[in-house]
Design a protein around this motif. Structure first.
Motif, short mmCIF file in Angstrom:
data_model
loop_
_atom_site.label_atom_id
_atom_site.label_comp_id
_atom_site.label_asym_id
_atom_site.label_seq_id
_atom_site.Cartn_x
_atom_site.Cartn_y
_atom_site.Cartn_z
N ALA A 149 43.36 -48.51 -7.97
CA ALA A 149 42.08 -48.59 -7.27
C ALA A 149 41.99 -47.50 -6.21
O ALA A 149 42.96 -47.21 -5.53
N GLN A 150 40.86 -46.89 -6.09
CA GLN A 150 40.55 -45.84 -5.13
C GLN A 150 41.42 -44.59 -5.31
O GLN A 150 41.55 -43.79 -4.37
N ALA A 151 42.02 -44.41 -6.47
CA ALA A 151 42.79 -43.19 -6.73
C ALA A 151 41.83 -42.02 -6.85
O ALA A 151 40.74 -42.15 -7.39
N GLY A 152 42.24 -40.89 -6.33
CA GLY A 152 41.41 -39.69 -6.40
C GLY A 152 41.83 -38.84 -7.58
O GLY A 152 42.62 -37.92 -7.45
N VAL A 153 41.29 -39.16 -8.74
CA VAL A 153 41.65 -38.43 -9.96
C VAL A 153 40.90 -37.10 -9.97
O VAL A 153 39.68 -37.07 -10.04
N THR A 154 41.65 -36.00 -9.89
CA THR A 154 41.05 -34.67 -9.84
C THR A 154 41.35 -33.83 -11.07
O THR A 154 40.85 -32.72 -11.20
N LYS A 155 42.21 -34.37 -11.94
CA LYS A 155 42.52 -33.67 -13.19
C LYS A 155 42.86 -34.73 -14.24
O LYS A 155 43.04 -35.90 -13.92
N SER A 156 42.98 -34.31 -15.46
CA SER A 156 43.24 -35.24 -16.56
C SER A 156 44.55 -35.98 -16.36
O SER A 156 45.51 -35.45 -15.79
N VAL A 157 44.57 -37.23 -16.84
CA VAL A 157 45.75 -38.08 -16.74
C VAL A 157 46.28 -38.28 -18.15
O VAL A 157 45.54 -38.71 -19.04
N PRO A 158 47.56 -37.97 -18.38
CA PRO A 158 48.10 -38.09 -19.74
C PRO A 158 48.23 -39.54 -20.19
O PRO A 158 48.26 -40.45 -19.37
N PRO A 159 48.33 -39.76 -21.49
CA PRO A 159 48.48 -41.11 -22.02
C PRO A 159 49.69 -41.82 -21.41
O PRO A 159 50.75 -41.23 -21.22
N GLY A 160 49.50 -43.09 -21.08
CA GLY A 160 50.59 -43.94 -20.60
C GLY A 160 50.99 -43.75 -19.15
O GLY A 160 51.83 -44.47 -18.63
N MET A 161 50.42 -42.79 -18.47
CA MET A 161 50.80 -42.53 -17.07
C MET A 161 50.18 -43.55 -16.13
O MET A 161 49.07 -44.00 -16.34
N GLU A 162 50.94 -43.93 -15.11
CA GLU A 162 50.40 -44.77 -14.03
C GLU A 162 50.17 -43.86 -12.84
O GLU A 162 51.09 -43.19 -12.37
N ALA A 163 48.93 -43.79 -12.36
CA ALA A 163 48.59 -42.89 -11.27
C ALA A 163 47.93 -43.66 -10.13
O ALA A 163 47.22 -44.64 -10.36
N SER A 164 48.20 -43.21 -8.91
CA SER A 164 47.55 -43.81 -7.74
C SER A 164 47.56 -42.79 -6.61
O SER A 164 48.18 -41.74 -6.71
N GLY A 165 46.89 -43.11 -5.53
CA GLY A 165 46.87 -42.25 -4.36
C GLY A 165 45.76 -41.23 -4.40
O GLY A 165 44.96 -41.17 -5.33
N TYR A 166 45.68 -40.45 -3.31
CA TYR A 166 44.70 -39.38 -3.23
C TYR A 166 45.39 -38.14 -2.71
O TYR A 166 45.89 -38.17 -1.58
N PRO A 167 45.45 -37.09 -3.49
CA PRO A 167 45.00 -37.04 -4.88
C PRO A 167 45.91 -37.88 -5.77
O PRO A 167 47.06 -38.16 -5.41
N ALA A 168 45.38 -38.28 -6.88
CA ALA A 168 46.15 -39.12 -7.81
C ALA A 168 47.41 -38.38 -8.25
O ALA A 168 47.38 -37.19 -8.52
N ARG A 169 48.50 -39.12 -8.28
CA ARG A 169 49.79 -38.59 -8.72
C ARG A 169 50.55 -39.73 -9.37
O ARG A 169 50.11 -40.88 -9.27
N PRO A 170 51.68 -39.47 -9.98
CA PRO A 170 52.44 -40.58 -10.56
C PRO A 170 52.66 -41.68 -9.52
O PRO A 170 52.93 -41.41 -8.35
N HIS A 171 52.50 -42.92 -9.95
CA HIS A 171 52.51 -44.06 -9.04
C HIS A 171 53.77 -44.11 -8.17
O HIS A 171 53.68 -44.32 -6.95
N ALA A 172 54.95 -43.91 -8.75
CA ALA A 172 56.19 -43.96 -7.97
C ALA A 172 56.19 -42.89 -6.88
O ALA A 172 56.63 -43.14 -5.75
N GLU A 173 55.68 -41.71 -7.19
CA GLU A 173 55.61 -40.63 -6.20
C GLU A 173 54.64 -40.99 -5.08
O GLU A 173 54.91 -40.74 -3.90
N ALA A 174 53.51 -41.61 -5.44
CA ALA A 174 52.53 -42.03 -4.43
C ALA A 174 53.13 -43.08 -3.50
O ALA A 174 52.88 -43.07 -2.29
N LEU A 175 53.93 -44.00 -4.05
CA LEU A 175 54.58 -45.01 -3.21
C LEU A 175 55.56 -44.38 -2.23
O LEU A 175 55.62 -44.76 -1.05
N ARG A 176 56.34 -43.40 -2.69
CA ARG A 176 57.29 -42.71 -1.81
C ARG A 176 56.56 -41.96 -0.70
O ARG A 176 56.98 -41.97 0.46
#
Length: 70
Positions: free
Chosen positions: A11-38
């Protein structure tokens, strides 16, 4: 921008480029979820780290002044 099959966007992820199949993304800008949590965890520790840095700089200045007077 394309969101691949099975990709999950937080929710509220800032998707600025295409997201590959199966990826979990979050944050702003959107990045892999684990990276966003760190990144979020590091951000919460930033005020304490800045205080520690300020204290260390003051100690170094104090030590330099003492050494300069000898």
């Amino acid at each position: 921008i394309t969101v691949g099959d099975g990709a999950k966007i937080g929710a509220q992820a800032g998707v600025t480029k295409s997201v590959p199949p199966g990826m979990e993304a979050s944050g702003y800008p959107a990045r892999p979820h684990a990276e966003a949590l760190r990144a979020q965890a590091a951000l919460s520790r930033l005020p304490r780290a800045l205080r520690q840095l300020k204290d260390l700089v003051a100690r170094v200045i104090e030590l330099e002044e003492k050494l300069g007077k000898q």
